[in-house]
Design a protein around this motif. Structure first.
Motif, PDB file in Angstrom:
ATOM      1  N   ILE A 151       0.869  -1.181   0.000  1.00 21.88           N
ATOM      2  CA  ILE A 151       0.000   0.000   0.000  1.00 21.88           C
ATOM      3  C   ILE A 151       0.903   1.227   0.000  1.00 21.88           C
ATOM      4  N   TYR A 152       0.655   2.131  -0.950  1.00 22.45           N
ATOM      5  CA  TYR A 152       1.474   3.325  -1.105  1.00 22.45           C
ATOM      6  C   TYR A 152       0.668   4.578  -0.787  1.00 22.45           C
ATOM      7  N   ASP A 153       1.354   5.581  -0.233  1.00 21.22           N
ATOM      8  CA  ASP A 153       0.761   6.889   0.007  1.00 21.22           C
ATOM      9  C   ASP A 153       0.602   7.581  -1.348  1.00 21.22           C
ATOM     10  N   GLU A 154      -0.605   8.042  -1.648  1.00 21.23           N
ATOM     11  CA  GLU A 154      -0.863   8.658  -2.954  1.00 21.23           C
ATOM     12  C   GLU A 154      -0.047   9.924  -3.186  1.00 21.23           C
ATOM     13  N   SER A 155       0.102  10.739  -2.143  1.00 19.05           N
ATOM     14  CA  SER A 155       0.773  12.022  -2.345  1.00 19.05           C
ATOM     15  C   SER A 155       2.298  11.891  -2.449  1.00 19.05           C
ATOM     16  N   SER A 156       2.904  11.013  -1.667  1.00 24.89           N
ATOM     17  CA  SER A 156       4.364  10.899  -1.671  1.00 24.89           C
ATOM     18  C   SER A 156       4.874   9.727  -2.504  1.00 24.89           C
ATOM     19  N   GLY A 157       4.025   8.726  -2.720  1.00 24.97           N
ATOM     20  CA  GLY A 157       4.456   7.533  -3.442  1.00 24.97           C
ATOM     21  C   GLY A 157       5.225   6.542  -2.583  1.00 24.97           C
ATOM     22  N   ASN A 158       5.338   6.830  -1.272  1.00 25.37           N
ATOM     23  CA  ASN A 158       6.087   5.957  -0.363  1.00 25.37           C
ATOM     24  C   ASN A 158       5.265   4.743   0.060  1.00 25.37           C
ATOM     25  N   LEU A 159       5.967   3.627   0.257  1.00 26.88           N
ATOM     26  CA  LEU A 159       5.351   2.435   0.820  1.00 26.88           C
ATOM     27  C   LEU A 159       4.987   2.725   2.272  1.00 26.88           C
ATOM     28  N   ILE A 160       3.718   2.484   2.647  1.00 27.09           N
ATOM     29  CA  ILE A 160       3.274   2.767   4.017  1.00 27.09           C
ATOM     30  C   ILE A 160       2.706   1.544   4.730  1.00 27.09           C
ATOM     31  N   GLY A 161       2.307   0.520   3.985  1.00 27.82           N
ATOM     32  CA  GLY A 161       1.692  -0.628   4.642  1.00 27.82           C
ATOM     33  C   GLY A 161       1.580  -1.831   3.736  1.00 27.82           C
ATOM     34  N   LEU A 162       1.082  -2.917   4.332  1.00 24.42           N
ATOM     35  CA  LEU A 162       0.829  -4.160   3.616  1.00 24.42           C
ATOM     36  C   LEU A 162      -0.580  -4.628   3.914  1.00 24.42           C
ATOM     37  N   SER A 163      -1.168  -5.316   2.951  1.00 25.09           N
ATOM     38  CA  SER A 163      -2.491  -5.902   3.113  1.00 25.09           C
ATOM     39  C   SER A 163      -2.403  -7.374   2.739  1.00 25.09           C
ATOM     40  N   LYS A 164      -2.892  -8.240   3.616  1.00 22.54           N
ATOM     41  CA  LYS A 164      -2.895  -9.684   3.351  1.00 22.54           C
ATOM     42  C   LYS A 164      -4.302 -10.219   3.556  1.00 22.54           C
ATOM     43  N   GLU A 177      -5.966  -8.177   6.493  1.00 25.22           N
ATOM     44  CA  GLU A 177      -5.150  -7.656   7.588  1.00 25.22           C
ATOM     45  C   GLU A 177      -4.229  -6.558   7.060  1.00 25.22           C
ATOM     46  N   PHE A 178      -4.293  -5.380   7.680  1.00 23.74           N
ATOM     47  CA  PHE A 178      -3.487  -4.232   7.282  1.00 23.74           C
ATOM     48  C   PHE A 178      -2.416  -3.986   8.341  1.00 23.74           C
ATOM     49  N   CYS A 212       6.489   4.132   7.331  1.00 25.51           N
ATOM     50  CA  CYS A 212       5.751   4.186   8.607  1.00 25.51           C
ATOM     51  C   CYS A 212       6.545   3.561   9.748  1.00 25.51           C
ATOM     52  N   LEU A 213       7.452   2.646   9.428  1.00 18.34           N
ATOM     53  CA  LEU A 213       8.256   2.012  10.472  1.00 18.34           C
ATOM     54  C   LEU A 213       9.390   2.913  10.945  1.00 18.34           C
ATOM     55  N   ASN A 214       9.605   4.040  10.272  1.00 16.77           N
ATOM     56  CA  ASN A 214      10.636   4.999  10.680  1.00 16.77           C
ATOM     57  C   ASN A 214      10.164   5.895  11.821  1.00 16.77           C
ATOM     58  N   PHE A 215       8.854   5.947  12.064  1.00 16.56           N
ATOM     59  CA  PHE A 215       8.316   6.772  13.145  1.00 16.56           C
ATOM     60  C   PHE A 215       8.556   6.082  14.484  1.00 16.56           C
ATOM     61  N   GLU A 216       8.541   6.875  15.557  1.00 16.31           N
ATOM     62  CA  GLU A 216       8.651   6.298  16.891  1.00 16.31           C
ATOM     63  C   GLU A 216       7.282   5.723  17.252  1.00 16.31           C
ATOM     64  N   LEU A 217       7.202   4.400  17.286  1.00 20.12           N
ATOM     65  CA  LEU A 217       5.928   3.725  17.525  1.00 20.12           C
ATOM     66  C   LEU A 217       5.816   3.319  18.986  1.00 20.12           C
ATOM     67  N   LYS A 218       4.768   3.791  19.634  1.00 23.63           N
ATOM     68  CA  LYS A 218       4.512   3.454  21.036  1.00 23.63           C
ATOM     69  C   LYS A 218       3.952   2.039  21.141  1.00 23.63           C
ATOM     70  N   PHE A 219       3.116   1.661  20.179  1.00 27.48           N
ATOM     71  CA  PHE A 219       2.496   0.337  20.163  1.00 27.48           C
ATOM     72  C   PHE A 219       2.894  -0.362  18.873  1.00 27.48           C
ATOM     73  N   LYS A 220       3.757  -1.358  18.992  1.00 24.13           N
ATOM     74  CA  LYS A 220       4.215  -2.093  17.821  1.00 24.13           C
ATOM     75  C   LYS A 220       3.377  -3.358  17.662  1.00 24.13           C
ATOM     76  N   ASP A 221       3.482  -3.960  16.510  1.00 27.68           N
ATOM     77  CA  ASP A 221       2.815  -5.244  16.233  1.00 27.68           C
ATOM     78  C   ASP A 221       1.292  -5.165  16.290  1.00 27.68           C
ATOM     79  N   TYR A 222       0.732  -4.065  15.865  1.00 29.85           N
ATOM     80  CA  TYR A 222      -0.720  -3.964  15.752  1.00 29.85           C
ATOM     81  C   TYR A 222      -1.120  -3.998  14.288  1.00 29.85           C
ATOM     82  N   ALA A 223      -2.331  -4.439  14.043  1.00 25.71           N
ATOM     83  CA  ALA A 223      -2.877  -4.480  12.689  1.00 25.71           C
ATOM     84  C   ALA A 223      -4.346  -4.103  12.760  1.00 25.71           C
ATOM     85  N   ILE A 224      -4.861  -3.612  11.639  1.00 28.31           N
ATOM     86  CA  ILE A 224      -6.299  -3.416  11.484  1.00 28.31           C
ATOM     87  C   ILE A 224      -6.792  -4.553  10.616  1.00 28.31           C
ATOM     88  N   CYS A 225      -7.862  -5.188  11.047  1.00 28.37           N
ATOM     89  CA  CYS A 225      -8.436  -6.296  10.284  1.00 28.37           C
ATOM     90  C   CYS A 225      -9.844  -5.938   9.828  1.00 28.37           C
TER      91      CYS A 225
END
Length: 167
Positions: free
Chosen positions: A98-111, A137-138, A144-157
């Motif tokens: 999944i890519y950000d439309e404005s920047s073209g950067n990879l931001i996520g995965l969908s399975k 599963e998103f 997005c992994l470059n940000f300081e993440l307080k809660f890791k290993d979460y997904a939206i389903c």
């Protein structure tokens, strides 16, 4: 979210999952946090108290809902355990980027996953029973992994329960 409106994959990553993972409170949260993996988690039990959005087609009736869940890593490694009390979420795809439309950067995965009930003991050779539960599963990836993440290993389903349409 307005009833009957599904968010885009990019919106799920940028507007919800990334913010939740960074510990940023959402103004209102239409998504329940549920443990959908593990020895106490079967989809029909875990999701019995949530609101389902109803969608109809000519041949099928389906319920769609979104949950935020913690991914269970096997022995702290990269592999995710997707077993439940009485079945398994089996992967149907290797993952879509999944890519950000404005920047073209990879931001996520969908399975994509389908839920299969375990075979009853002593019934070898039979196919596993398909429970008519489908899940997308998103998860965060790329920049997005470059940000300081307080809660890791979460997904939206996005979980869909399919029913044959009644006549």
């Amino acid at each position: 979210m307005a009833p009957g409106v599904l968010p885009s994959d990019e919106e799920l990553i940028n507007c919800y999952l990334l913010k939740v993972s960074m510990g940023i409170p959402l103004p209102w949260n239409w998504m329940s946090e549920k443990e959908i993996y593990g020895e106490t988690a079967d989809p029909w039990e875990v999701l019995q108290d949530v609101h389902w959005e109803d969608f109809h087609s000519e041949t099928k009736f389906k319920h769609v809902m979104y949950v935020l869940t913690k991914l269970l890593r096997v022995n702290g490694k990269t592999r995710i355990a997707r077993r439940t009390k009485s079945g398994t979420w089996k992967g149907q795809t290797s993952g879509k980027e999944i890519y950000d439309e404005s920047s073209g950067n990879l931001i996520g995965l969908s399975k994509m996953f389908t839920f299969y009930k375990n075979k009853p003991k002593g019934r070898s050779g039979e196919e596993e029973e398909h429970g008519h539960w489908i899940m997308q599963e998103f998860s965060l990836a790329g920049v997005c992994l470059n940000f300081e993440l307080k809660f890791k290993d979460y997904a939206i389903c996005r979980i869909t329960r399919m029913f044959p349409k009644e006549n």
